[in-house]
Design a protein around this motif. Structure first.
Motif, PDB file in Angstrom:
ATOM      1  N   ALA A 138       0.831  -1.205   0.000  1.00 28.45           N
ATOM      2  CA  ALA A 138       0.000   0.000   0.000  1.00 28.45           C
ATOM      3  C   ALA A 138       0.864   1.254   0.000  1.00 28.45           C
ATOM      4  CB  ALA A 138      -0.937  -0.008   1.199  1.00 28.45           C
ATOM      5  N   GLU A 139       1.964   1.235   0.728  1.00 29.37           N
ATOM      6  CA  GLU A 139       2.859   2.387   0.753  1.00 29.37           C
ATOM      7  C   GLU A 139       3.487   2.632  -0.620  1.00 29.37           C
ATOM      8  OE1 GLU A 139       4.116   1.941   5.464  1.00 29.37           O
ATOM      9  OE2 GLU A 139       5.522   1.353   3.884  1.00 29.37           O
ATOM     10  N   SER A 140       3.900   1.550  -1.269  1.00 33.99           N
ATOM     11  CA  SER A 140       4.469   1.683  -2.613  1.00 33.99           C
ATOM     12  C   SER A 140       3.430   2.234  -3.580  1.00 33.99           C
ATOM     13  CB  SER A 140       4.979   0.326  -3.108  1.00 33.99           C
ATOM     14  OG  SER A 140       6.007  -0.161  -2.280  1.00 33.99           O
ATOM     15  N   ALA A 141       2.198   1.758  -3.428  1.00 34.92           N
ATOM     16  CA  ALA A 141       1.123   2.226  -4.305  1.00 34.92           C
ATOM     17  C   ALA A 141       0.850   3.708  -4.092  1.00 34.92           C
ATOM     18  CB  ALA A 141      -0.142   1.409  -4.057  1.00 34.92           C
ATOM     19  N   ILE A 142       0.825   4.142  -2.835  1.00 37.19           N
ATOM     20  CA  ILE A 142       0.573   5.555  -2.537  1.00 37.19           C
ATOM     21  C   ILE A 142       1.674   6.436  -3.128  1.00 37.19           C
ATOM     22  CG2 ILE A 142       0.580   7.228  -0.643  1.00 37.19           C
ATOM     23  CD1 ILE A 142      -1.031   5.151   0.983  1.00 37.19           C
ATOM     24  N   SER A 143       2.920   5.998  -3.005  1.00 43.38           N
ATOM     25  CA  SER A 143       4.031   6.766  -3.583  1.00 43.38           C
ATOM     26  C   SER A 143       3.910   6.828  -5.098  1.00 43.38           C
ATOM     27  CB  SER A 143       5.373   6.122  -3.192  1.00 43.38           C
ATOM     28  OG  SER A 143       5.537   6.135  -1.787  1.00 43.38           O
ATOM     29  N   ALA A 144       3.531   5.705  -5.714  1.00 44.76           N
ATOM     30  CA  ALA A 144       3.387   5.671  -7.172  1.00 44.76           C
ATOM     31  C   ALA A 144       2.245   6.575  -7.628  1.00 44.76           C
ATOM     32  CB  ALA A 144       3.145   4.237  -7.637  1.00 44.76           C
ATOM     33  N   ILE A 145       1.160   6.590  -6.870  1.00 44.23           N
ATOM     34  CA  ILE A 145       0.019   7.449  -7.223  1.00 44.23           C
ATOM     35  C   ILE A 145       0.427   8.913  -7.174  1.00 44.23           C
ATOM     36  CG2 ILE A 145      -2.241   8.254  -6.447  1.00 44.23           C
ATOM     37  CD1 ILE A 145      -2.759   5.374  -5.463  1.00 44.23           C
ATOM     38  N   GLY A 146       1.130   9.308  -6.119  1.00 41.42           N
ATOM     39  CA  GLY A 146       1.558  10.694  -5.995  1.00 41.42           C
ATOM     40  C   GLY A 146       2.450  11.127  -7.140  1.00 41.42           C
ATOM     41  N   GLU A 147       3.371  10.254  -7.527  1.00 36.07           N
ATOM     42  CA  GLU A 147       4.264  10.576  -8.635  1.00 36.07           C
ATOM     43  C   GLU A 147       3.510  10.620  -9.959  1.00 36.07           C
ATOM     44  OE1 GLU A 147       8.400   8.946 -10.688  1.00 36.07           O
ATOM     45  OE2 GLU A 147       7.562   7.929  -8.936  1.00 36.07           O
ATOM     46  N   ALA A 148       2.601   9.667 -10.163  1.00 36.41           N
ATOM     47  CA  ALA A 148       1.842   9.600 -11.418  1.00 36.41           C
ATOM     48  C   ALA A 148       0.907  10.786 -11.574  1.00 36.41           C
ATOM     49  CB  ALA A 148       1.049   8.293 -11.480  1.00 36.41           C
ATOM     50  N   ALA A 149       0.425  11.342 -10.462  1.00 41.88           N
ATOM     51  CA  ALA A 149      -0.554  12.434 -10.522  1.00 41.88           C
ATOM     52  C   ALA A 149      -0.024  13.633 -11.294  1.00 41.88           C
ATOM     53  CB  ALA A 149      -0.947  12.857  -9.109  1.00 41.88           C
ATOM     54  N   GLU A 150       1.288  13.810 -11.318  1.00 42.17           N
ATOM     55  CA  GLU A 150       1.870  14.956 -12.008  1.00 42.17           C
ATOM     56  C   GLU A 150       1.671  14.895 -13.514  1.00 42.17           C
ATOM     57  OE1 GLU A 150       3.456  17.601 -10.348  1.00 42.17           O
ATOM     58  OE2 GLU A 150       2.435  16.572  -8.712  1.00 42.17           O
ATOM     59  N   ARG A 151       1.403  13.734 -14.066  1.00 39.46           N
ATOM     60  CA  ARG A 151       1.269  13.610 -15.524  1.00 39.46           C
ATOM     61  C   ARG A 151      -0.090  13.045 -15.946  1.00 39.46           C
ATOM     62  NH1 ARG A 151       5.026   9.949 -13.688  1.00 39.46           N
ATOM     63  NH2 ARG A 151       4.525   7.733 -13.975  1.00 39.46           N
ATOM     64  N   ILE A 152      -1.090  13.174 -15.057  1.00 36.95           N
ATOM     65  CA  ILE A 152      -2.433  12.677 -15.353  1.00 36.95           C
ATOM     66  C   ILE A 152      -3.435  13.824 -15.292  1.00 36.95           C
ATOM     67  CG2 ILE A 152      -4.299  11.152 -14.564  1.00 36.95           C
ATOM     68  CD1 ILE A 152      -2.218   9.236 -13.515  1.00 36.95           C
ATOM     69  N   ASP A 153      -4.273  13.926 -16.302  1.00 40.39           N
ATOM     70  CA  ASP A 153      -5.357  14.903 -16.299  1.00 40.39           C
ATOM     71  C   ASP A 153      -6.524  14.313 -15.509  1.00 40.39           C
ATOM     72  OD1 ASP A 153      -7.448  16.615 -16.756  1.00 40.39           O
ATOM     73  OD2 ASP A 153      -7.279  16.635 -18.934  1.00 40.39           O
ATOM     74  N   ASP A 154      -6.681  14.793 -14.280  1.00 40.07           N
ATOM     75  CA  ASP A 154      -7.718  14.241 -13.393  1.00 40.07           C
ATOM     76  C   ASP A 154      -8.915  15.173 -13.308  1.00 40.07           C
ATOM     77  OD1 ASP A 154      -8.740  12.279 -11.643  1.00 40.07           O
ATOM     78  OD2 ASP A 154      -8.074  13.412  -9.892  1.00 40.07           O
TER      79      ASP A 154
END
Length: 569
Positions: free
Chosen positions: A214-230
């Motif tokens: 879950a921690e790895s997933a949260i870190s990946a989500i935070g990093e990915a958010a910079e290049r995703i149009d949400d």
């Protein structure tokens, strides 16, 4: 037998024809009108309107009319690029014109869904298994999702880890290094799938691997958010679900508290701490004294190293609030006060929660004094202090705060608040003329300087006071809006029907060019008011001729005519 909740269309639409024009543009709006006869399978629930538009091929449209704004999506090529296309326009116009029929159409959609549920409930275990295997053979995405669930349920940690790494990878959704709006939902669905698998792993085996995943997933989500149009918020919802999974896993598996505190601090202070947002207070019991002491140490150290940093300050505040360290929190906050008074307010609120109300009021008063003439002042600071004076039985101080606030920001709300305070202190007869003079000066300055306005507050204040005659007399000399003129006509219609009538007729004219339930409803209200004026004047025959002519010109609007019939027009 399973049942689905009933869905209902909203009572009134929260969008208009003008909203459709604004979103689509004049060209797409005009083209959308040509597709009205191609709209089928229209249905509505509490939060969306759906339909199929049979153009070059069938296109599926979803409109979300909820506040704060209307949005729409369509699987046509233009719609997939994120545009509000002509098919969305066609569905929007059809929904506005058939709004009264939407509950029946929605009920039919619910009935079909319930029929499917009932059929599934009628199948036995073997039939359901055969049906599922049939779908697995033709749907690789479903096969992958269930495979991951099975691995998690069987505590096959290596298999779950490998699958989750793949689900967190944004590259299959990227174009030129970014994930656009139309692909963000697909990536968010994978994140939700990963969250479900981690939750299953945490409940089937007491292994902290679920926490680290879950921690790895949260870190990946935070990093990915910079290049995703949400823009649609799908990623944010999936991130919140992953954060909840991490919290649940920590509560169940009780990982090392100091290591968890270190990870939590790194996330909160990191570049991507905004997604997902984690609340340190929710981890207080999980961390225990050793872990919490470490988190507090790291937060203080970060703030000392970068005292002007917003993130460092926010994290320290969050930790100190959860810790109940009021004096230390006040000291940290007062070192860097925001010029709009928001920091003064935070300090006042924390002192008030601690029962130190006199100190809280002192900070709020200081906030008002130090932000005088500094726009925009935090409005909550005024309300906090006003509430304090009211509770403390200090009417004179309450009037002073409300008067100063009204002088700073002259709106109907601040006028009402001043009036309430003055009436409680029995001084409104003295204060009201001064307040109205200020509003009259504002209205005249708006007129002289041709400032953009939504109508003078003077008219609204007089109407709110119940002084309709004064408002009616003042209106011609200030830049009164059409909507205000209608409200004035409503207020004086019984005494001045001849003067009110032309105001209603002017307001009806632009509505004749519009469609949709809100326009029809408003036109009906205005016609009823116009009829009342004619009756008061004894000229009902004139109104009858006017109404007959209007109905003749609006004869294609069946829902409008039905509404007029229902009101005897």
């Amino acid at each position: 037998m399973s049942t689905r909740p009933a869905h209902h269309a909203p009572t009134n639409p929260s969008f208009t024809e003008e909203d459709l024009t604004r979103l689509a543009g004049a060209r797409s709006f005009a083209r959308g009108r040509g597709y009205l006869s191609d709209v089928a399978e229209l249905s509505a629930t509490d939060d969306r309107i759906t339909a199929t538009v049979y153009g070059t091929e069938p296109y599926h449209v979803v409109l979300r009319p909820a506040c704060p704004r209307l949005t729409g999506s369509c699987d046509c090529p233009y719609g997939q690029d994120g545009h509000f296309c002509k098919h969305c326009v066609a569905v929007g116009l059809t929904a506005l014109d058939q709004w009264d029929d939407l509950p029946r159409l929605s009920a039919e959609t619910t009935r079909r869904a319930q029929t499917l549920d009932e059929w599934l409930d009628s199948l036995d275990r073997d039939q359901l298994r055969d049906l599922l295997r049939e779908q697995l053979a033709t749907d690789p995405d479903l096969h992958r999702r269930l495979e991951l669930r099975a691995a998690a349920a069987g505590s096959d940690t290596p298999a779950v880890r490998a699958q989750i790494r793949r689900l967190l990878d944004t590259r299959p959704f990227e174009q030129y290094g970014v994930v656009d709006r139309r692909d963000a939902a697909g990536y968010a669905a994978q994140l939700t799938e990963a969250a479900l698998a981690i939750r299953a792993l945490a409940t089937t085996e007491l292994d902290v691997e679920a926490v680290t995943l879950a921690e790895s997933a949260i870190s990946a989500i935070g990093e990915a958010a910079e290049r995703i149009d949400d823009s649609d918020g799908d990623l944010s919802y999936a991130a919140e679900e992953m954060a909840q999974v991490h919290l649940e896993a920590c509560r169940r598996l009780r990982p090392d508290p100091v290591r968890t505190a270190t990870w939590l601090a790194a996330h909160l202070l990191g570049d991507w701490s905004h997604l997902p947002e984690l609340d340190p207070a929710e981890y207080r019991d999980i961390l225990g004294e050793p872990g919490w002491a470490e988190l507090r140490r790291l937060a203080r150290e970060a703030h000392r190293s970068h005292p002007s940093g917003w993130t460092e300050r926010y994290v320290l505040e969050s930790v100190l609030k959860a810790d109940g360290s009021v004096d230390e929190l006040v000291a940290a906050l007062s070192a860097d006060l925001e010029p709009n008074g928001s920091t003064h307010l935070t300090i006042a609120l924390e002192l008030d929660r601690a029962g130190r109300r006199d100190e809280a009021a002192t900070w709020a008063e200081r906030g008002l004094a130090e932000t005088e003439g500094t726009p925009p002042r935090d409005r909550r600071l005024v309300e906090f202090l006003a509430h304090h004076y009211e509770q403390a039985g200090r009417p004179t101080d309450l009037v002073r705060v409300r008067r100063d606030d009204f002088h700073t920001l002259r709106t109907l709300d601040t006028y009402r608040s001043l009036r309430t305070a003055c009436r409680a202190a029995d001084c409104w007869s003295v204060e009201r003329p001064r307040a109205l003079d200020l509003l009259r000066t504002d209205a005249l300055e708006d007129q002289i300087n041709c400032r953009p306005h939504t109508g003078p507050v003077l008219i609204e204040a007089l109407l709110d006071d119940g002084d309709a005659e004064a408002a009616w007399e003042a209106a011609p000399s200030v830049p009164t809006t059409p909507a205000q003129w209608v409200r004035l006509a409503d207020a004086v219609r019984d005494r001045h029907p001849a003067d009110a009538l032309p105001i209603y007729l002017r307001a009806i004219t632009p509505l004749q060019q519009q469609t949709g339930h809100p326009a029809y409803e408003r036109m009906t209200e205005l016609l009823l008011s116009a009829r009342a004026c004619h009756r008061a004047r004894g000229t009902e025959a004139e109104f009858t001729r006017y109404l007959a002519d209007l109905r003749a010109h609006q004869k294609r609007k069946r829902n409008l005519l039905r509404m007029l019939d229902e009101h005897g027009l």
